[in-house]
Design an enzyme around this catalytic site. Structure first.
Site, PDB file in Angstrom:
ATOM      1  N   CYS A   4      -3.902   8.075   9.823  1.00  0.00           N
ATOM      2  CA  CYS A   4      -3.746   7.442  11.133  1.00  0.00           C
ATOM      3  C   CYS A   4      -3.455   8.447  12.235  1.00  0.00           C
ATOM      4  O   CYS A   4      -2.709   9.389  12.036  1.00  0.00           O
ATOM      5  CB  CYS A   4      -2.580   6.469  11.077  1.00  0.00           C
ATOM      6  N   ARG A  40       2.072  14.458  12.977  1.00  0.00           N
ATOM      7  CA  ARG A  40       2.275  14.222  11.547  1.00  0.00           C
ATOM      8  C   ARG A  40       2.188  15.510  10.733  1.00  0.00           C
ATOM      9  O   ARG A  40       1.331  15.667   9.859  1.00  0.00           O
ATOM     10  CB  ARG A  40       1.301  13.171  11.017  1.00  0.00           C
ATOM     11  N   ARG A  66      -7.565  -0.658   6.559  1.00  0.00           N
ATOM     12  CA  ARG A  66      -6.846   0.340   5.758  1.00  0.00           C
ATOM     13  C   ARG A  66      -5.571  -0.231   5.146  1.00  0.00           C
ATOM     14  O   ARG A  66      -5.053   0.311   4.166  1.00  0.00           O
ATOM     15  CB  ARG A  66      -6.475   1.566   6.614  1.00  0.00           C
ATOM     16  N   ASP A  78       6.346   0.923  11.598  1.00  0.00           N
ATOM     17  CA  ASP A  78       5.096   0.230  11.264  1.00  0.00           C
ATOM     18  C   ASP A  78       5.058  -1.202  11.795  1.00  0.00           C
ATOM     19  O   ASP A  78       4.030  -1.876  11.665  1.00  0.00           O
ATOM     20  CB  ASP A  78       4.867   0.229   9.745  1.00  0.00           C
ATOM     21  N   LYS A 128       0.838  -1.207   0.000  1.00  0.00           N
ATOM     22  CA  LYS A 128       0.000   0.000   0.000  1.00  0.00           C
ATOM     23  C   LYS A 128       0.867   1.249   0.000  1.00  0.00           C
ATOM     24  O   LYS A 128       0.580   2.216  -0.706  1.00  0.00           O
ATOM     25  CB  LYS A 128      -0.903  -0.051   1.241  1.00  0.00           C
ATOM     26  N   ASN A 129       1.965   1.236   0.758  1.00  0.00           N
ATOM     27  CA  ASN A 129       2.802   2.433   0.863  1.00  0.00           C
ATOM     28  C   ASN A 129       3.608   2.704  -0.405  1.00  0.00           C
ATOM     29  O   ASN A 129       4.180   3.781  -0.553  1.00  0.00           O
ATOM     30  CB  ASN A 129       3.725   2.347   2.077  1.00  0.00           C
TER      31      ASN A 129
HETATM   32  C1  UD1 Z   1       5.244   6.844   5.749  1.00  0.00           C
HETATM   33  C2  UD1 Z   1       4.379   5.610   5.721  1.00  0.00           C
HETATM   34  C3  UD1 Z   1       4.017   5.189   7.142  1.00  0.00           C
HETATM   35  C4  UD1 Z   1       5.281   5.024   7.971  1.00  0.00           C
HETATM   36  C5  UD1 Z   1       6.182   6.246   7.869  1.00  0.00           C
HETATM   37  C6  UD1 Z   1       7.526   6.051   8.549  1.00  0.00           C
HETATM   38  C7  UD1 Z   1       3.210   5.865   3.617  1.00  0.00           C
HETATM   39  C8  UD1 Z   1       1.913   6.098   2.928  1.00  0.00           C
HETATM   40  N1  UD1 Z   1       3.163   5.908   4.962  1.00  0.00           N
HETATM   41  O1  UD1 Z   1       4.465   7.872   6.381  1.00  0.00           O
HETATM   42  O2  UD1 Z   1       3.300   3.961   7.084  1.00  0.00           O
HETATM   43  O3  UD1 Z   1       4.924   4.812   9.326  1.00  0.00           O
HETATM   44  O4  UD1 Z   1       6.431   6.581   6.494  1.00  0.00           O
HETATM   45  O5  UD1 Z   1       8.198   4.982   7.959  1.00  0.00           O
HETATM   46  O6  UD1 Z   1       4.215   5.623   3.003  1.00  0.00           O
HETATM   47  N2  UD1 Z   1       7.449  14.714   9.712  1.00  0.00           N
HETATM   48  C9  UD1 Z   1       7.532  16.064   9.977  1.00  0.00           C
HETATM   49  N3  UD1 Z   1       7.225  16.926   8.962  1.00  0.00           N
HETATM   50  C10 UD1 Z   1       6.881  16.506   7.706  1.00  0.00           C
HETATM   51  C11 UD1 Z   1       6.821  15.121   7.449  1.00  0.00           C
HETATM   52  C12 UD1 Z   1       7.109  14.237   8.483  1.00  0.00           C
HETATM   53  O7  UD1 Z   1       7.837  16.467  11.084  1.00  0.00           O
HETATM   54  O8  UD1 Z   1       6.632  17.344   6.830  1.00  0.00           O
HETATM   55  C13 UD1 Z   1       7.736  13.755  10.804  1.00  0.00           C
HETATM   56  C14 UD1 Z   1       6.515  12.912  11.159  1.00  0.00           C
HETATM   57  O9  UD1 Z   1       5.687  13.581  12.071  1.00  0.00           O
HETATM   58  C15 UD1 Z   1       7.155  11.675  11.747  1.00  0.00           C
HETATM   59  C16 UD1 Z   1       8.435  11.534  10.913  1.00  0.00           C
HETATM   60  O10 UD1 Z   1       8.702  12.818  10.342  1.00  0.00           O
HETATM   61  O11 UD1 Z   1       7.465  11.904  13.093  1.00  0.00           O
HETATM   62  C17 UD1 Z   1       8.359  10.497   9.823  1.00  0.00           C
HETATM   63  O12 UD1 Z   1       7.321  10.815   8.930  1.00  0.00           O
HETATM   64  P1  UD1 Z   1       7.331  10.400   7.392  1.00  0.00           P
HETATM   65  O13 UD1 Z   1       8.584   9.645   7.083  1.00  0.00           O
HETATM   66  O14 UD1 Z   1       7.010  11.600   6.591  1.00  0.00           O
HETATM   67  O15 UD1 Z   1       6.116   9.396   7.341  1.00  0.00           O
HETATM   68  P2  UD1 Z   1       4.929   9.393   6.290  1.00  0.00           P
HETATM   69  O16 UD1 Z   1       5.456   9.658   4.930  1.00  0.00           O
HETATM   70  O17 UD1 Z   1       3.798  10.189   6.812  1.00  0.00           O
END
Ligand code: UD1
Length: 418
Positions: free
Chosen positions: A116, A121, A397, A305, A22-23
């Site tokens: 989630c 986030r 999901r 995850d 999915k990711n």
């Molecule tokens: C993706 C995955 C999710 C997984 C995560 C970490 C998808 C659809 N989802 O989520 O399943 O748990 O990677 O491997 O691929 N952050 C910020 N600012 C930002 C973006 C992120 O502070 O603009 C922080 C987040 O709050 C979190 C960390 O960075 O603490 C990691 O987030 P990120 O790697 O962006 O995860 P996702 O892409 O949301």
């Protein structure tokens, strides 16, 4: 509302084919709007999150057909560069539409994403990356407005290797003249998969997996046929389930290199893991040894995850464990539910202290988020008596009928209606 009813205590034996990730699928679906020719994506994982993403693409004029698990996507005649809030709030990955629409139209308007509940986030890294590329970003009334009429190639240093921000910036820059460099980029396998998909459409992107991604803008992308990678998190969930229940399970269609950190950990619990030719076999006597200190981190570290599932494993392991969640700040919502089942867990800030117990006891528990709900299902598989897991829309999901997979391995689990 459906629930899962589980009668614990059965060992797991058999084989499971792991579906597409999915990711990987979510950013790849968004990237389809960059191309004006037909794209075929194989092995569509038909979950609520991917359905929501398809709904977003349809809402802006993409034509999507599901041909027996192959998605045919025609984004040649899009009529909108905006994503409305009722669609964006269904799935956090709606944020990918910003980068994809900027690439295609040089402007975008997307409502704040949902997804989630695992902490704040934020999306600041996505937005500061766009700004570094010359995009004017404004946040008004729950929408993010981007004007990329002056967008230009540049070097962007990500303050944290965010998976989503790396993917957003890759999409925004493939059609941008010049060379864009992403430094401190995420290294997850799904990043490499997005790169491979973009290259299959004719983009010039390299470096994914190394932390530095170089994108040389091309004028146009062309249609292609692509098979996204399989889901390392689903595979990891079933590996942990086998470690907990005991038995022998073969997972097919999964790369051991994507799960190296988990395999190293499960080796220490006294499981036998055999990996060859895109299969992983787990053999367990169902009496795991505690892992001691476990920390989640970005790839190639242990994925956040899988933290909740590892916590469920630790709750019945012999000895004590300390689980440190380094990626998200609020990812222990499953703990109070596990405690209802007899787990001995105390959380302080980002650390869960777990003392393994002889057995868990069946209880009525409720899911709060995707992976945490999966961990409650795993706990139910080993608990004495009956467990009901409610709020299973969360698990839906990211797993297609998790109960069918587990029942095919010999678990006593079924979906019931209230
Ligand atoms: C993706 C995955 C999710 C997984 C995560 C970490 C998808 C659809 N989802 O989520 O399943 O748990 O990677 O491997 O691929 N952050 C910020 N600012 C930002 C973006 C992120 O502070 O603009 C922080 C987040 O709050 C979190 C960390 O960075 O603490 C990691 O987030 P990120 O790697 O962006 O995860 P996702 O892409 O949301």
């Amino acid at each position: 509302m459906s629930k899962l009813l589980i009668h614990g205590g059965h060992k797991l034996f058999g084989e499971i084919n792991i579906p597409a990730a999915k990711n990987s699928y979510l950013p790849i679906l968004a990237a389809c709007v960059l191309c004006e020719e037909e794209i075929v994506l194989h092995n569509y994982p038909d979950y609520t999150d991917t359905q929501s993403m398809c709904g977003i693409l349809s809402s802006i004029g993409a034509n999507i057909t599901n041909n027996g698990g192959d998605l045919l996507i025609d984004a040649s005649s899009l009529f909108s560069w905006g994503v409305e809030s009722e669609l964006a709030c269904q799935v956090r990955s709606s944020i990918f539409m910003l980068g994809a629409l900027l690439g295609r139209f040089r402007k975008a308007r997307v409502a704040y994403p949902g997804g989630c509940e695992i902490g704040a986030r934020p999306i600041d890294i996505h937005l500061s990356g766009f700004r570094k590329l010359g995009v004017k970003v404004e946040e008004r009334h729950g929408y993010i407005y981007c004007d990329a009429s002056k967008m230009h190639a540049s070097t962007v240093l990500l303050e944290f290797p965010s998976v989503g921000a790396t993917e957003s910036l890759m999409m925004a820059s493939v059609l941008l003249p010049g060379e864009t460099r992403l430094l401190n980029a995420a290294k997850e396998p799904e990043i490499e998969d997005l790169q491979n998909f973009l290259v299959a459409m004719g983009a010039d992107v390299c470096g994914a997996g190394s932390g530095e991604i170089v994108i040389k803008g091309v004028k146009k992308l062309h249609g292609c046929s692509y098979t996204p990678i399989n889901d390392r998190i689903i595979a990891g969930t079933y590996m942990i389930a086998t470690a907990m229940c005991g038995g022998e399970v073969l997972l097919k269609g999964v790369k051991a290199e994507h799960l190296r950190a988990l395999i190293d950990k499960l080796d220490k619990t006294a499981c036998v893991i055999e990996a060859k030719n895109d299969t992983i076999k787990v053999i367990s006597d169902g009496k795991p040894i505690a892992l001691g200190k476990v920390e989640t981190s970005v790839y190639p570290g242990l994925p956040t995850d899988l933290q909740a599932q590892i916590l469920a494993l630790s709750s019945i392991s012999k000895g004590s464990s300390m689980i440190v969640e380094n990626v998200f700040e609020s990812r222990f919502k499953h703990v109070p539910e596990l405690v209802k089942m007899g787990a001995d867990v105390h959380v302080k800030d980002r650390v869960a202290f777990v003392r393994g117990v002889e057995r868990l006891y069946g209880a009525s528990v409720s899911g709060m988020e995707l992976r945490g709900t999966a961990s409650l299902v795993l706990a139910g598989l080993v608990a004495e008596g009956y467990t009901t897991v409610s709020n299973i829309r969360h698990v839906d999901r990211g797993y297609k009928n998790i109960e069918n997979d587990l029942a095919s391995l010999g678990a006593d689990i079924k979906r019931i209606d209230d």
